[in-house]
Scaffold this motif. Structure first.
Motif, PDB file in Angstrom:
ATOM      1  N   ALA A   1      -0.837  10.112   2.691  1.00  0.00           N
ATOM      2  CA  ALA A   1       0.270   9.041   2.579  1.00  0.00           C
ATOM      3  C   ALA A   1       0.657   9.643   2.407  1.00  0.00           C
ATOM      4  O   ALA A   1       1.231  11.062   1.611  1.00  0.00           O
ATOM      5  CB  ALA A   1      -0.482   7.859   1.658  1.00  0.00           C
ATOM      6  N   GLY A   2       3.010   8.759   2.741  1.00  0.00           N
ATOM      7  CA  GLY A   2       3.272   9.236   2.282  1.00  0.00           C
ATOM      8  C   GLY A   2       4.505   8.664   1.366  1.00  0.00           C
ATOM      9  O   GLY A   2       5.609   9.693   0.441  1.00  0.00           O
ATOM     10  N   TRP A   3       3.441   8.191   0.533  1.00  0.00           N
ATOM     11  CA  TRP A   3       3.742   7.822  -1.041  1.00  0.00           C
ATOM     12  C   TRP A   3       3.712   8.827  -1.712  1.00  0.00           C
ATOM     13  O   TRP A   3       2.951   9.850  -1.971  1.00  0.00           O
ATOM     14  CB  TRP A   3       3.348   6.819  -1.220  1.00  0.00           C
ATOM     15  N   ASN A   4       5.083   9.004  -2.768  1.00  0.00           N
ATOM     16  CA  ASN A   4       4.947   9.716  -4.119  1.00  0.00           C
ATOM     17  C   ASN A   4       4.354   8.688  -5.991  1.00  0.00           C
ATOM     18  O   ASN A   4       3.977   7.254  -5.295  1.00  0.00           O
ATOM     19  CB  ASN A   4       5.847  10.401  -4.366  1.00  0.00           C
ATOM     20  N   VAL A   5       3.878  10.407  -6.653  1.00  0.00           N
ATOM     21  CA  VAL A   5       3.879   9.639  -7.574  1.00  0.00           C
ATOM     22  C   VAL A   5       4.657   9.704  -8.727  1.00  0.00           C
ATOM     23  O   VAL A   5       5.442  11.255  -8.752  1.00  0.00           O
ATOM     24  CB  VAL A   5       2.152   9.727  -8.339  1.00  0.00           C
ATOM     25  N   TYR A   6       5.680   9.509  -9.548  1.00  0.00           N
ATOM     26  CA  TYR A   6       6.010   9.509 -10.448  1.00  0.00           C
ATOM     27  C   TYR A   6       5.347   8.936 -12.239  1.00  0.00           C
ATOM     28  O   TYR A   6       5.214   8.141 -12.069  1.00  0.00           O
ATOM     29  CB  TYR A   6       7.288   8.661 -10.344  1.00  0.00           C
ATOM     30  N   CYS A   7       5.637   9.968 -12.999  1.00  0.00           N
ATOM     31  CA  CYS A   7       5.255   9.718 -13.904  1.00  0.00           C
ATOM     32  C   CYS A   7       5.946  10.045 -15.597  1.00  0.00           C
ATOM     33  O   CYS A   7       6.812  11.141 -15.093  1.00  0.00           O
ATOM     34  CB  CYS A   7       3.714   9.992 -14.052  1.00  0.00           C
TER      35      CYS A   7
ATOM     36  N   GLU B   1       0.889  -1.165  -0.565  1.00  0.00           N
ATOM     37  CA  GLU B   1       0.141  -0.051  -0.179  1.00  0.00           C
ATOM     38  C   GLU B   1       0.726   1.414   0.118  1.00  0.00           C
ATOM     39  O   GLU B   1       0.301   2.013  -0.739  1.00  0.00           O
ATOM     40  CB  GLU B   1      -0.807   0.271   1.353  1.00  0.00           C
ATOM     41  N   ALA B   2       1.872   1.691   0.557  1.00  0.00           N
ATOM     42  CA  ALA B   2       2.578   2.936   1.032  1.00  0.00           C
ATOM     43  C   ALA B   2       3.926   2.748  -0.679  1.00  0.00           C
ATOM     44  O   ALA B   2       4.374   2.992  -0.275  1.00  0.00           O
ATOM     45  CB  ALA B   2       3.530   1.879   1.618  1.00  0.00           C
ATOM     46  N   ARG B   3       3.553   1.953  -1.242  1.00  0.00           N
ATOM     47  CA  ARG B   3       5.008   1.706  -2.727  1.00  0.00           C
ATOM     48  C   ARG B   3       4.533   3.404  -2.957  1.00  0.00           C
ATOM     49  O   ARG B   3       3.737   3.856  -3.342  1.00  0.00           O
ATOM     50  CB  ARG B   3       4.537   0.596  -3.418  1.00  0.00           C
ATOM     51  N   ASP B   4       5.527   3.713  -3.675  1.00  0.00           N
ATOM     52  CA  ASP B   4       5.626   4.607  -4.845  1.00  0.00           C
ATOM     53  C   ASP B   4       4.977   4.392  -5.809  1.00  0.00           C
ATOM     54  O   ASP B   4       4.939   2.921  -6.085  1.00  0.00           O
ATOM     55  CB  ASP B   4       7.179   5.486  -4.760  1.00  0.00           C
ATOM     56  N   ARG B   5       3.900   4.813  -7.007  1.00  0.00           N
ATOM     57  CA  ARG B   5       3.649   4.200  -7.777  1.00  0.00           C
ATOM     58  C   ARG B   5       4.129   4.874  -8.758  1.00  0.00           C
ATOM     59  O   ARG B   5       4.278   6.404  -8.546  1.00  0.00           O
ATOM     60  CB  ARG B   5       1.931   5.393  -8.265  1.00  0.00           C
ATOM     61  N   ILE B   6       5.054   4.537  -9.880  1.00  0.00           N
ATOM     62  CA  ILE B   6       5.259   4.672 -11.564  1.00  0.00           C
ATOM     63  C   ILE B   6       4.512   4.238 -12.012  1.00  0.00           C
ATOM     64  O   ILE B   6       4.199   3.761 -12.553  1.00  0.00           O
ATOM     65  CB  ILE B   6       6.515   4.099 -11.254  1.00  0.00           C
TER      66      ILE B   6
END
Lengths: 322, 273
Positions: B139-145, B60-65
């Motif tokens: 949430a602490g995770w980030n999104v990289y696009c 759940e806490a993964r960064d989304r790429i």
């Protein structure tokens, strides 16, 4: 109206979109992952109560439907259950590829709720009338397509949609539909409902046309034509075995919808008839591959023979072989 | 994940090697140009910046790429395989019938990938949605696009850019693969994009411009804090077809069938670099 001895639903007398606006608040209380999205039409799609109750769970994307649908897909990556709401004409066409590729292809649990379907936004004309949306949505693999008949059924459909593990398109009207159901019921996605029995002709309708068709059946009864009325709110997935026995009980079948006769409910039923070799006289009634004109809803309904008298006349002409 | 600059350099070379070898073995050709641009970006993302767990890809806490330019799936596949999401051998089946890895991304076939992509102008809206969801939950995770410059021709991309600035999505970082070419030729000849920096600044983004093949510059860009809640746009200036001398910096590298000789030359160059 279906007879019942039970407590009247609190959604009776509400339009489908008003019922949606109420039930989404209840569902929002039960499930904090439910979020609502709109593209500058929150008031029109009746999200006001939801916004008041859950201001942090509503996102207005501005007049940008493509971005809203893509973002709806993205919100599921954060565990959300997004309700993406706008007019049917825009969700089905302006954002078509985002719905198909971002949402349907990925199999994501986005709930697309579209109001103002068919010719229900009469005065707005063809730019705002959605008569292609059923065809567009039912062509998308994995997409559930539901067109509830009134407020009570809409509330049941929206509840069922939340539990559905995949994308769903819910087609609502702008107008207050005639009441078909007056009590809450255990709705099951995919089950057609015979709301009036008959023997001479079966009228299969969806959405706002179910109520109009029930009234048409009354007019037909005055002329000793016993018309059954089948509400097919789930246009996809459609299970032929739910239809074959019923269809063979009637010598004549018509479909009635506020949609192009091409690719809508009528086409779905025609596919069942053809593929099951049913020997039935059959007609699709709706909008005959035209762009509609504009005007007050009731006048448009009459003009396109989708009001009770128009449906009645269409059935009589068909029975008379004209 | 702590990975030394030296190690990142090795990884980026391996990714470039994977792209060339896989491209050489794909009979119809591959999107070579716009994959060779991504070797350093993918190395930095998957082996240093992004918080992902190949053992638990749905964490759940993964960064989304999100790879919006889905035709960059050769570079993504190599990086994900080398990070341990699936066996490296899968690259040998790239673009074969019903394979795990293919020209464009199919989430149903490719384990650990966030989203299917391939049609241009979609990924950034998806990234915006994920970032909005993350913000809602604090949430602490980030999104990289990762987007291409060709995608900046699509109106939907600008809808997403406009919204990310408006919503102050400082949990969103976009890496623009600015390689200056689309299929048909130079971006500035076909539908000019410049001045790009001014455009992003006007849309309320924090802008960083780097050499997209400079690992250290990329690392610094990812680490840089953004002011005032702004989303981060890293313009990564890249060279289309980087590492394959016969097509470097040419539009013809976009979709290309590499000859065995060209591949050998490029692989030898990589080894000696």
């Amino acid at each position: 109206m279906k007879e019942n001895n039970q407590i009247q639903s609190r959604f009776v007398g509400l339009s489908s979109r008003e019922a949606f606006g109420k039930v989404i608040v209840e569902l929002g209380e039960q499930n904090e992952n439910i979020v609502a999205l709109s593209a500058d039409l929150a008031d029109s799609v009746k999200l006001n109560d939801f916004i008041k109750k859950f201001p942090d769970r509503f996102i207005n994307f501005g007049v940008a439907e493509q971005n809203m649908m893509g973002a709806a897909a993205g919100l599921t990556l954060a565990g959300k259950i997004p309700f993406a709401c706008t007019y049917a004409v825009f969700s089905s066409m302006r954002a078509c590829e985002q719905v198909r590729t971002d949402i349907a292809y990925n199999g994501l649990p986005v709930k697309i709720v579209s109001t103002h379907s068919g010719i229900s936004f009469g005065v707005a004309g063809a730019t705002h009338q959605a008569i292609e949306d059923i065809g567009i949505y039912r062509s998308m693999a994995g997409m559930t397509v539901i067109s509830p008949a009134d407020g009570v059924e809409t509330a049941a459909v929206i509840r069922a949609a939340v539990d559905l593990d995949g994308p769903v398109y819910v087609r609502l009207s702008r107008v207050k539909e005639k009441t078909v159901y007056n009590q809450d019921f255990d709705y099951a996605i995919g089950k057609p409902d015979l709301v009036r029995s008959g023997s001479d002709v079966l009228l299969i309708a969806t959405g706002a046309q179910v109520g109009e068709t029930l009234d048409a059946a009354e007019l037909l009864a005055e002329q000793s034509v016993a018309a059954g009325v089948l509400n097919v709110s789930t246009i996809k997935p459609i299970n032929p075995s739910d239809f074959v026995d019923l269809l063979t009980d009637f010598p004549v079948v018509l479909t009635i919808e506020q949609h192009n006769v091409i690719n809508g409910l009528g086409s779905a039923i025609a596919e069942i008839i053809a593929e099951n070799n049913l020997n039935i006289r059959f007609k699709r009634h709706g909008l005959y591959d035209i762009f509609t004109t504009s005007g007050p809803y009731q006048e448009l309904l009459a003009y396109y023979q989708l009001d009770p008298k128009g449906i009645h006349d269409t059935v009589i002409r068909f029975l008379d072989g004209i | 994940m702590n990975t030394s600059l030296e190690e990142l350099k090795k990884i980026s070379k391996l990714i470039r090697e994977d792209i060339i070898v896989t491209g050489r073995d794909c009979e119809v050709g591959v999107h070579l140009g716009g994959n060779l641009t991504l070797a350093e970006i993918m190395a930095v993302l998957f082996f240093s910046v992004a918080n992902v767990d190949p053992e638990n890809p749905d964490w759940e806490a993964r960064d989304r790429i999100i790879l919006s330019k889905g035709h960059g799936n050769l570079a993504l596949s190599s990086a994900m395989a080398r990070r341990g999401f699936f066996p490296l051998e899968e690259l040998q089946h790239f673009d074969t019938f019903n394979s795990m890895l293919s020209m464009h991304i199919d989430k149903h076939r490719m384990p650990g990938v966030e989203i299917s992509s391939g049609s241009l102008g979609h990924g950034l809206s998806i990234a915006v949605g994920a970032a909005l969801g993350g913000k809602m939950d604090a949430a602490g995770w980030n999104v990289y696009c990762i987007i291409s410059d060709g995608e900046l021709n699509e109106g939907s991309t600008w809808e997403a850019i406009l919204s990310a600035g408006h919503f102050k999505l400082d949990n969103l970082t976009v890496i623009l693969d600015r390689n200056m070419f689309t299929i048909e030729g130079a971006t500035e000849d076909n539908l000019s994009l410049e001045p790009l920096g001014d455009k992003f600044r006007a849309f309320k983004w924090h802008l960083i411009e780097v050499d997209g093949h400079d690992l250290e510059a990329l690392l610094n860009a990812f680490e840089e804090n953004t002011p005032d809640g702004k989303p981060k746009m890293i313009i990564a200036n890249t060279i289309k077809g980087r590492g394959l001398p016969s097509v470097e910096g040419k539009a013809s590298s976009h979709f290309y069938r590499i000859s065995k000789e060209d591949a050998e030359e490029a692989l030898a160059m990589l080894k000696s670099s």
